[in-house]
Design a protein around this motif. Structure first.
Motif, PDB file in Angstrom:
ATOM      1  N   GLU A  37       0.813  -1.217   0.000  1.00 42.07           N
ATOM      2  CA  GLU A  37       0.000   0.000   0.000  1.00 42.07           C
ATOM      3  C   GLU A  37       0.847   1.268   0.000  1.00 42.07           C
ATOM      4  OE1 GLU A  37      -2.698  -0.246   3.247  1.00 42.07           O
ATOM      5  OE2 GLU A  37      -3.747  -1.975   2.419  1.00 42.07           O
ATOM      6  N   SER A  38       2.091   1.174   0.465  1.00 45.45           N
ATOM      7  CA  SER A  38       2.950   2.360   0.498  1.00 45.45           C
ATOM      8  C   SER A  38       3.264   2.859  -0.911  1.00 45.45           C
ATOM      9  CB  SER A  38       4.240   2.061   1.258  1.00 45.45           C
ATOM     10  OG  SER A  38       4.974   1.037   0.613  1.00 45.45           O
ATOM     11  N   HIS A  39       3.388   1.949  -1.859  1.00 49.22           N
ATOM     12  CA  HIS A  39       3.645   2.363  -3.236  1.00 49.22           C
ATOM     13  C   HIS A  39       2.416   3.042  -3.840  1.00 49.22           C
ATOM     14  CE1 HIS A  39       7.443   0.392  -3.006  1.00 49.22           C
ATOM     15  NE2 HIS A  39       6.917  -0.827  -2.919  1.00 49.22           N
ATOM     16  N   LEU A  40       1.243   2.576  -3.441  1.00 47.63           N
ATOM     17  CA  LEU A  40       0.016   3.208  -3.906  1.00 47.63           C
ATOM     18  C   LEU A  40      -0.112   4.621  -3.341  1.00 47.63           C
ATOM     19  CD1 LEU A  40      -2.486   2.716  -5.621  1.00 47.63           C
ATOM     20  CD2 LEU A  40      -3.621   1.851  -3.570  1.00 47.63           C
ATOM     21  N   LEU A  41       0.275   4.778  -2.078  1.00 49.08           N
ATOM     22  CA  LEU A  41       0.266   6.099  -1.452  1.00 49.08           C
ATOM     23  C   LEU A  41       1.273   7.038  -2.128  1.00 49.08           C
ATOM     24  CD1 LEU A  41      -0.776   7.913   0.865  1.00 49.08           C
ATOM     25  CD2 LEU A  41       1.116   7.044   2.229  1.00 49.08           C
ATOM     26  N   LEU A  42       2.458   6.520  -2.436  1.00 53.78           N
ATOM     27  CA  LEU A  42       3.454   7.320  -3.150  1.00 53.78           C
ATOM     28  C   LEU A  42       2.943   7.739  -4.528  1.00 53.78           C
ATOM     29  CD1 LEU A  42       6.974   5.769  -2.463  1.00 53.78           C
ATOM     30  CD2 LEU A  42       6.215   8.083  -1.996  1.00 53.78           C
ATOM     31  N   ALA A  43       2.263   6.845  -5.213  1.00 53.04           N
ATOM     32  CA  ALA A  43       1.709   7.182  -6.532  1.00 53.04           C
ATOM     33  C   ALA A  43       0.671   8.298  -6.405  1.00 53.04           C
ATOM     34  CB  ALA A  43       1.094   5.939  -7.174  1.00 53.04           C
ATOM     35  N   ALA A  44      -0.153   8.220  -5.377  1.00 53.93           N
ATOM     36  CA  ALA A  44      -1.159   9.263  -5.175  1.00 53.93           C
ATOM     37  C   ALA A  44      -0.501  10.604  -4.847  1.00 53.93           C
ATOM     38  CB  ALA A  44      -2.116   8.855  -4.059  1.00 53.93           C
TER      39      ALA A  44
END
Length: 122
Positions: A37-44
């Motif tokens: 989920e951290s990569h998804l947060l970084l993408a956002a």
């Protein structure tokens, strides 16, 4: 709510560049480890920076500017704004009489500070 541009062109270009860099990094990591989920947060966050750069509007900057405007409208020192009290101090300092009185105040304050400091030492 009327939104106006609140960041400059250079700041916008830096935000776009950093946003695309973060977005590229996050999506490349997300393809390998799609459960993180951290990569998804970084993408956002990267997409948000790109959007801020394109629109040249940052809500955080707007928040600080509105708080700063609110603080400047608040009355300090029993009705005197900070700018007026600073202006009065500068006017007082620029006159010879004011300089002497300020120097006396500073001398008095330093002597009282030293006396309280002496009392505090063991």
């Amino acid at each position: 709510m009327k939104v106006s541009q609140n960041i400059g062109i250079v700041n916008a270009l830096i935000r776009i560049t950093a946003g695309f860099t973060i977005l590229t990094f996050a999506t490349s990591k997300l393809t390998r480890k799609h459960w993180k989920e951290s990569h998804l947060l970084l993408a956002a966050l990267g997409a948000m920076k790109v959007g801020e750069g394109i629109l040249r509007y940052c809500p955080i900057v707007d928040l600080f500017e509105s708080r700063n405007d609110h603080d400047h409208n608040h009355d300090y020192n029993k009705g005197a704004s900070p700018n007026k009290s600073i202006q009065n101090l500068m006017n007082k300092f620029m006159s010879q009489e004011g300089t002497d009185s300020i120097l006396e105040e500073v001398k008095e304050q330093t002597t009282t500070d030293h006396s309280t400091q002496d009392k505090m030492e063991f």
